[in-house]
Design an enzyme around this catalytic site. Structure first.
Site, PDB file in Angstrom:
ATOM      1  N   LYS A 250       7.801   1.840   0.866  1.00  0.00           N
ATOM      2  CA  LYS A 250       8.763   1.824  -0.214  1.00  0.00           C
ATOM      3  C   LYS A 250       8.067   1.641  -1.556  1.00  0.00           C
ATOM      4  O   LYS A 250       8.663   1.847  -2.609  1.00  0.00           O
ATOM      5  CB  LYS A 250       9.743   0.631  -0.027  1.00  0.00           C
ATOM      6  CG  LYS A 250      10.448   0.604   1.295  1.00  0.00           C
ATOM      7  CD  LYS A 250      11.197  -0.737   1.463  1.00  0.00           C
ATOM      8  CE  LYS A 250      11.648  -0.906   2.900  1.00  0.00           C
ATOM      9  NZ  LYS A 250      12.053  -2.274   3.192  1.00  0.00           N
ATOM     10  N   GLY A 251       6.829   1.218  -1.499  1.00  0.00           N
ATOM     11  CA  GLY A 251       6.115   0.774  -2.708  1.00  0.00           C
ATOM     12  C   GLY A 251       5.997   1.811  -3.813  1.00  0.00           C
ATOM     13  O   GLY A 251       5.928   1.460  -4.985  1.00  0.00           O
TER      14      GLY A 251
ATOM     15  N   GLU B  26       1.339   7.316  -4.059  1.00  0.00           N
ATOM     16  CA  GLU B  26       1.170   6.010  -3.415  1.00  0.00           C
ATOM     17  C   GLU B  26       1.036   4.936  -4.486  1.00  0.00           C
ATOM     18  O   GLU B  26       0.537   5.197  -5.585  1.00  0.00           O
ATOM     19  CB  GLU B  26      -0.072   6.074  -2.516  1.00  0.00           C
ATOM     20  CG  GLU B  26      -0.496   4.793  -1.852  1.00  0.00           C
ATOM     21  CD  GLU B  26       0.491   4.209  -0.859  1.00  0.00           C
ATOM     22  OE1 GLU B  26       1.674   4.038  -1.239  1.00  0.00           O
ATOM     23  OE2 GLU B  26       0.085   3.889   0.266  1.00  0.00           O
ATOM     24  N   ASP B  27       1.487   3.722  -4.173  1.00  0.00           N
ATOM     25  CA  ASP B  27       1.374   2.634  -5.147  1.00  0.00           C
ATOM     26  C   ASP B  27      -0.072   2.170  -5.311  1.00  0.00           C
ATOM     27  O   ASP B  27      -0.589   2.133  -6.421  1.00  0.00           O
ATOM     28  CB  ASP B  27       2.307   1.458  -4.783  1.00  0.00           C
ATOM     29  CG  ASP B  27       2.157   0.979  -3.343  1.00  0.00           C
ATOM     30  OD1 ASP B  27       1.290   1.485  -2.599  1.00  0.00           O
ATOM     31  OD2 ASP B  27       2.932   0.084  -2.942  1.00  0.00           O
TER      32      ASP B  27
ATOM     33  N   ASP C 276      -6.062   1.005  -1.394  1.00  0.00           N
ATOM     34  CA  ASP C 276      -6.716  -0.275  -1.089  1.00  0.00           C
ATOM     35  C   ASP C 276      -7.873  -0.010  -0.125  1.00  0.00           C
ATOM     36  O   ASP C 276      -8.924   0.450  -0.543  1.00  0.00           O
ATOM     37  CB  ASP C 276      -5.638  -1.218  -0.528  1.00  0.00           C
ATOM     38  CG  ASP C 276      -6.110  -2.637  -0.310  1.00  0.00           C
ATOM     39  OD1 ASP C 276      -6.969  -3.112  -1.064  1.00  0.00           O
ATOM     40  OD2 ASP C 276      -5.608  -3.289   0.625  1.00  0.00           O
TER      41      ASP C 276
ATOM     42  N   LYS D 277      -8.074  -0.184  -5.825  1.00  0.00           N
ATOM     43  CA  LYS D 277      -8.953  -1.350  -5.639  1.00  0.00           C
ATOM     44  C   LYS D 277     -10.213  -0.861  -4.924  1.00  0.00           C
ATOM     45  O   LYS D 277     -10.315  -0.978  -3.703  1.00  0.00           O
ATOM     46  CB  LYS D 277      -8.286  -2.403  -4.747  1.00  0.00           C
ATOM     47  CG  LYS D 277      -7.069  -3.091  -5.299  1.00  0.00           C
ATOM     48  CD  LYS D 277      -6.666  -4.184  -4.293  1.00  0.00           C
ATOM     49  CE  LYS D 277      -5.276  -4.675  -4.499  1.00  0.00           C
ATOM     50  NZ  LYS D 277      -4.840  -5.592  -3.417  1.00  0.00           N
TER      51      LYS D 277
ATOM     52  N   VAL E  49      -1.261  -7.814  -5.978  1.00  0.00           N
ATOM     53  CA  VAL E  49      -0.321  -7.575  -7.069  1.00  0.00           C
ATOM     54  C   VAL E  49       1.071  -7.242  -6.549  1.00  0.00           C
ATOM     55  O   VAL E  49       1.229  -6.721  -5.441  1.00  0.00           O
ATOM     56  CB  VAL E  49      -0.812  -6.455  -8.008  1.00  0.00           C
ATOM     57  CG1 VAL E  49      -2.074  -6.873  -8.735  1.00  0.00           C
ATOM     58  CG2 VAL E  49      -1.035  -5.159  -7.247  1.00  0.00           C
TER      59      VAL E  49
ATOM     60  N   ASP F 201       5.394  -5.145  -3.314  1.00  0.00           N
ATOM     61  CA  ASP F 201       6.022  -6.343  -2.775  1.00  0.00           C
ATOM     62  C   ASP F 201       5.029  -7.326  -2.168  1.00  0.00           C
ATOM     63  O   ASP F 201       3.879  -6.991  -1.896  1.00  0.00           O
ATOM     64  CB  ASP F 201       7.002  -5.950  -1.658  1.00  0.00           C
ATOM     65  CG  ASP F 201       6.271  -5.542  -0.382  1.00  0.00           C
ATOM     66  OD1 ASP F 201       5.346  -4.711  -0.461  1.00  0.00           O
ATOM     67  OD2 ASP F 201       6.596  -6.080   0.693  1.00  0.00           O
TER      68      ASP F 201
ATOM     69  N   ARG G 135       9.764  -6.382  -5.788  1.00  0.00           N
ATOM     70  CA  ARG G 135       9.638  -4.944  -6.066  1.00  0.00           C
ATOM     71  C   ARG G 135      10.302  -4.548  -7.380  1.00  0.00           C
ATOM     72  O   ARG G 135       9.902  -3.576  -8.018  1.00  0.00           O
ATOM     73  CB  ARG G 135      10.279  -4.117  -4.936  1.00  0.00           C
ATOM     74  CG  ARG G 135       9.549  -4.179  -3.604  1.00  0.00           C
ATOM     75  CD  ARG G 135      10.062  -3.079  -2.685  1.00  0.00           C
ATOM     76  NE  ARG G 135       9.667  -3.253  -1.291  1.00  0.00           N
ATOM     77  CZ  ARG G 135       8.517  -2.863  -0.764  1.00  0.00           C
ATOM     78  NH1 ARG G 135       7.606  -2.303  -1.535  1.00  0.00           N
ATOM     79  NH2 ARG G 135       8.256  -3.042   0.511  1.00  0.00           N
TER      80      ARG G 135
HETATM   81  P1  IMP Z   1      -4.539   0.855   2.426  1.00  0.00           P
HETATM   82  O1  IMP Z   1      -4.247   1.615   3.685  1.00  0.00           O
HETATM   83  O2  IMP Z   1      -5.311  -0.399   2.696  1.00  0.00           O
HETATM   84  O3  IMP Z   1      -5.168   1.673   1.338  1.00  0.00           O
HETATM   85  O4  IMP Z   1      -3.155   0.286   2.019  1.00  0.00           O
HETATM   86  C1  IMP Z   1      -2.428   0.628   0.990  1.00  0.00           C
HETATM   87  C2  IMP Z   1      -1.118  -0.115   1.109  1.00  0.00           C
HETATM   88  O5  IMP Z   1      -1.296  -1.530   1.262  1.00  0.00           O
HETATM   89  C3  IMP Z   1      -0.339   0.057  -0.146  1.00  0.00           C
HETATM   90  O6  IMP Z   1       0.507   1.154  -0.041  1.00  0.00           O
HETATM   91  C4  IMP Z   1       0.442  -1.218  -0.231  1.00  0.00           C
HETATM   92  O7  IMP Z   1       1.646  -1.083   0.487  1.00  0.00           O
HETATM   93  C5  IMP Z   1      -0.392  -2.237   0.470  1.00  0.00           C
HETATM   94  N1  IMP Z   1      -1.117  -3.061  -0.506  1.00  0.00           N
HETATM   95  C6  IMP Z   1      -2.443  -3.102  -0.714  1.00  0.00           C
HETATM   96  N2  IMP Z   1      -2.753  -3.956  -1.685  1.00  0.00           N
HETATM   97  C7  IMP Z   1      -1.581  -4.465  -2.129  1.00  0.00           C
HETATM   98  C8  IMP Z   1      -1.240  -5.393  -3.180  1.00  0.00           C
HETATM   99  O8  IMP Z   1      -2.073  -5.942  -3.910  1.00  0.00           O
HETATM  100  N3  IMP Z   1       0.088  -5.649  -3.337  1.00  0.00           N
HETATM  101  C9  IMP Z   1       1.047  -5.056  -2.580  1.00  0.00           C
HETATM  102  N4  IMP Z   1       0.775  -4.186  -1.612  1.00  0.00           N
HETATM  103  C10 IMP Z   1      -0.530  -3.894  -1.386  1.00  0.00           C
HETATM  104 MG    MG Z   2       2.594   1.070   0.400  1.00  0.00          MG
END
Ligand code: IMP
Ligand code: MG
Length: 181
Positions: free
Chosen positions: A46-47, A102-103, A106, A134, A156, A162, A168
């Site tokens: 949902k982000g 995507e939000d 990470d 990040k 964050v 969230d 959110r």
């Molecule tokens: P990845 O697969 O680790 O790149 O994950 C990305 C997802 O992790 C994002 O779409 C977010 O939903 C969640 N996420 C990663 N860091 C944060 C944060 O600092 N705050 C909130 N959600 C995060």
């Molecule tokens: Mg997400």
């Protein structure tokens, strides 16, 4: 306009004005890159919904929306965390111009998984738009084509993001201090 009060325990990292200025630049870039062509925004629930709604309105192209949802396992503890699709696309992206929205980028596990999934449908073009990045957390070597801001390893919330489904609707992007986890 009545401003929504930021919770006193949260520290503002980017104000809504800073976010909107950057999102408008990203939209202008997408408009130039796809000049005159139709595109499909695919938001990751949902982000990404708040970001998608601003980004899409900053793009001057013929556009449609679709949404996809995933859940991830063992994210925090295991770098090999698996990603599972919980909601697929509603429309075919075959031979279409797709912007995956995507939000946060990470570890990169989510976007690596989703990129592979979408590539299998053979879109005409596939670009990744992430509001935040990040880089220090990356496990999979993936970069976005459109990035809003690079940030250090902070957790964050706000502007769609969230913690346990809260925050959110905050208009700013804020850092959640570790004591609130
Ligand atoms: P990845 O697969 O680790 O790149 O994950 C990305 C997802 O992790 C994002 O779409 C977010 O939903 C969640 N996420 C990663 N860091 C944060 C944060 O600092 N705050 C909130 N959600 C995060
Ligand atoms: Mg997400």
């Amino acid at each position: 306009m009545q401003a929504v009060q930021v919770k006193p325990e949260l520290k503002v990292l980017f104000t809504r004005a800073q976010i909107l200025a950057r999102v408008n630049e990203m939209g202008a870039q997408i408009t130039r890159d796809f000049a005159g062509q139709p595109i499909i925004f695919v938001g990751v629930l949902k982000g990404a919904t708040v970001f998608l709604s601003d980004l899409a309105r900053a793009v001057q192209l013929d556009a449609t929306f679709d949404f996809i949802a995933v859940s991830s396992y063992g994210k925090a503890a295991h770098s090999s965390g698996e990603v599972r699709l919980t909601k697929d696309l509603d429309q075919s992206v075959n031979d279409k111009n797709v912007i995956l929205v995507e939000d946060i980028l990470d570890t990169g596990l989510t976007l690596t998984y989703l990129r592979k999934l979408l590539v299998a449908h053979q879109p005409r073009a596939l670009k990744l738009a992430a509001l935040l990045d990040k880089p220090s957390r990356r496990v999979q070597p993936i970069t976005a084509d459109y990035t809003g801001f690079q940030i250090p390893d902070h957790f964050v919330v706000g502007y769609g993001m969230d913690h346990a489904e809260r925050y959110r609707n905050l208009p700013d992007i804020c850092v959640l201090p570790p004591e609130l986890f």
